[in-house]
Design a protein around this motif. Structure first.
Motif, PDB file in Angstrom:
ATOM      1  N   ASP A 169      72.170  19.254  39.898  1.00 21.89           N
ATOM      2  CA  ASP A 169      72.632  18.724  41.189  1.00 21.89           C
ATOM      3  C   ASP A 169      73.162  19.834  42.103  1.00 21.89           C
ATOM      4  OD1 ASP A 169      72.121  16.031  40.336  1.00 21.89           O
ATOM      5  OD2 ASP A 169      73.988  16.089  39.212  1.00 21.89           O
ATOM      6  N   GLN A 171      72.125  21.229  44.926  1.00 24.99           N
ATOM      7  CA  GLN A 171      72.175  20.978  46.363  1.00 24.99           C
ATOM      8  C   GLN A 171      73.276  20.001  46.725  1.00 24.99           C
ATOM      9  OE1 GLN A 171      70.453  22.734  48.713  1.00 24.99           O
ATOM     10  NE2 GLN A 171      71.969  21.702  49.998  1.00 24.99           N
ATOM     11  N   ALA A 172      73.467  18.994  45.877  1.00 24.77           N
ATOM     12  CA  ALA A 172      74.539  18.036  46.142  1.00 24.77           C
ATOM     13  C   ALA A 172      75.901  18.715  46.071  1.00 24.77           C
ATOM     14  CB  ALA A 172      74.466  16.878  45.133  1.00 24.77           C
ATOM     15  N   ASP A 175      76.396  20.749  49.210  1.00 21.30           N
ATOM     16  CA  ASP A 175      76.744  19.890  50.344  1.00 21.30           C
ATOM     17  C   ASP A 175      78.220  19.515  50.302  1.00 21.30           C
ATOM     18  OD1 ASP A 175      74.140  20.018  51.193  1.00 21.30           O
ATOM     19  OD2 ASP A 175      73.546  18.105  50.268  1.00 21.30           O
ATOM     20  N   LEU A 176      78.723  19.240  49.109  1.00 20.46           N
ATOM     21  CA  LEU A 176      80.141  18.922  48.989  1.00 20.46           C
ATOM     22  C   LEU A 176      81.012  20.125  49.358  1.00 20.46           C
ATOM     23  CD1 LEU A 176      80.269  16.794  45.703  1.00 20.46           C
ATOM     24  CD2 LEU A 176      80.766  16.020  48.033  1.00 20.46           C
ATOM     25  N   LYS A 189      85.149  14.085  43.718  1.00 19.36           N
ATOM     26  CA  LYS A 189      83.706  13.838  43.833  1.00 19.36           C
ATOM     27  C   LYS A 189      82.911  14.707  42.867  1.00 19.36           C
ATOM     28  CE  LYS A 189      83.433  11.999  48.523  1.00 19.36           C
ATOM     29  NZ  LYS A 189      82.777  10.753  48.062  1.00 19.36           N
ATOM     30  N   MET A 193      80.347  13.773  39.069  1.00 18.26           N
ATOM     31  CA  MET A 193      78.999  14.251  38.730  1.00 18.26           C
ATOM     32  C   MET A 193      79.112  14.992  37.401  1.00 18.26           C
ATOM     33  SD  MET A 193      78.300  15.725  42.577  1.00 18.26           S
ATOM     34  CE  MET A 193      76.678  16.374  42.210  1.00 18.26           C
TER      35      MET A 193
END
Length: 333
Positions: A169, A171-172, A175-176, A189, A193
């Motif tokens: 993850d 890229q996620a 982004d965070l 957050k 994950m």
């Protein structure tokens, strides 16, 4: 984590800061290319060179700490290698007169996960622990001014490591990290994950739990290097001449047809006076260079203090903004 510099004026284990000038009466190699020669003269049996040593990159050593710990463990990660290189660095620089120290800074770091207040305390404790190690082994604080700092790494400091990794993850997570979330919300957050959080916990966050020793060098130092001149083989003693004991003459050449002598003139006293004037001139020049170097050093120190105050003010402002954001988030829940 380490910039290695091979020459540096330091005595008494790591940092008995020398004055603005230093001298070495033994034969020494020529200075490194980062110096500028001011003059080259002879003084008796010595070749005397004056240099200005230019600014050097700082030398830094870094050690890791375990999570929630401020106790140095030499076997953790690369600590054994860093401590061995620090010891070798200290042992190898004591006889070098071409580098001078301005300050030593010890900084403790904490990773961004966890409560901010706890992390601040932990980062400071790590800096103090490394300072205690250096004091016990090298007598650091006894011989120079040591500044102790602490830093809690922001989550944004993880971004480059995440971008260069193959973590789940990715890229996620990026982004965070690029979002405007508060630290507490961002951490929540990320923990939601599991695969990404597990990678962060084992591969990225541990690199932020560390402490560093940074040696900051002076620039513009005026250094005097005295090198012993090679001595020529002694000349064979001349044969006694016909006027020995009768006149102050000196044999300067010999040929088949006879002996040529030169009577001492009146220039010897003038040469000695001229030599004394040149020596006094060298002393005046050296004192002037010392005053200039000292003035530059003081101006740089004042500038550094102003920058530090501005950075501290900005950090306090950012911290207050973060607290306000956290409070607003709590109210929204």
């Amino acid at each position: 984590m380490k910039t290695f510099v091979t020459t540096f004026s330091l005595t008494l284990a790591l940092c008995a800061a020398a004055g603005a000038t230093a001298q070495s009466k033994s034969t020494a190699a020529a200075p490194a290319p980062d110096t500028v020669m001011l003059s080259e003269t002879t003084d008796g049996d010595y070749l005397v060179r004056r240099f200005v040593v230019q600014r050097l990159d700082d030398t830094s050593f870094s050690v890791l700490y375990r999570i929630d710990s401020a106790r140095l463990v030499s076997t953790l990660g690369h600590n054994a290698q860093e401590l061995a290189e620090l010891d070798s660095f200290v042992s190898g620089i004591r006889n070098d007169t071409l580098r001078q120290l301005r300050s030593v800074v010890i900084t403790g770091y904490a990773s961004p996960d966890g409560p901010m207040k706890f992390n601040r305390t932990l980062a400071l404790q790590r800096a103090q622990d490394l300072k205690g190690y250096a004091d016990a082994k090298y007598g650091l604080s006894q011989h120079c001014v040591v500044t102790v700092n602490s830093v809690v790494e922001p989550w944004s400091a993880c971004r480059a490591l995440v971008a260069a990794s193959q973590m789940p993850d990715r890229q996620a997570v990026l982004d965070l990290l690029d979002s405007k979330l508060s630290d507490a919300a961002l951490e929540a957050k990320l923990k939601a994950m599991p695969a990404a959080w597990n990678y962060l916990r084992h591969n990225i966050l541990p690199t932020m739990r560390r402490a560093t020793i940074t040696v900051v060098y002076r620039d513009g130092n005026v250094v005097v290097q005295r090198t012993m001149l090679p001595k020529a083989a002694p000349e064979p003693a001349p044969a006694a001449n016909a006027c020995a004991g009768k006149c102050p003459c000196e044999v300067i050449d010999r040929s088949i047809t006879g002996i040529i002598v030169e009577m001492p003139g009146e220039d010897a006293g003038q040469e000695r006076r001229q030599l004394r004037r040149e020596v006094r001139g060298e002393v005046r020049d050296l004192r002037h260079d010392v005053r200039v170097a000292d003035k530059i050093g003081k101006e740089q120190a004042r500038a550094a203090k102003r920058i530090a105050r501005k950075e501290a003010k900005a950090a306090r402002k950012a911290e207050k903004a973060a607290v306000r954001s956290a409070r607003e988030l709590e109210k929204m829940r």
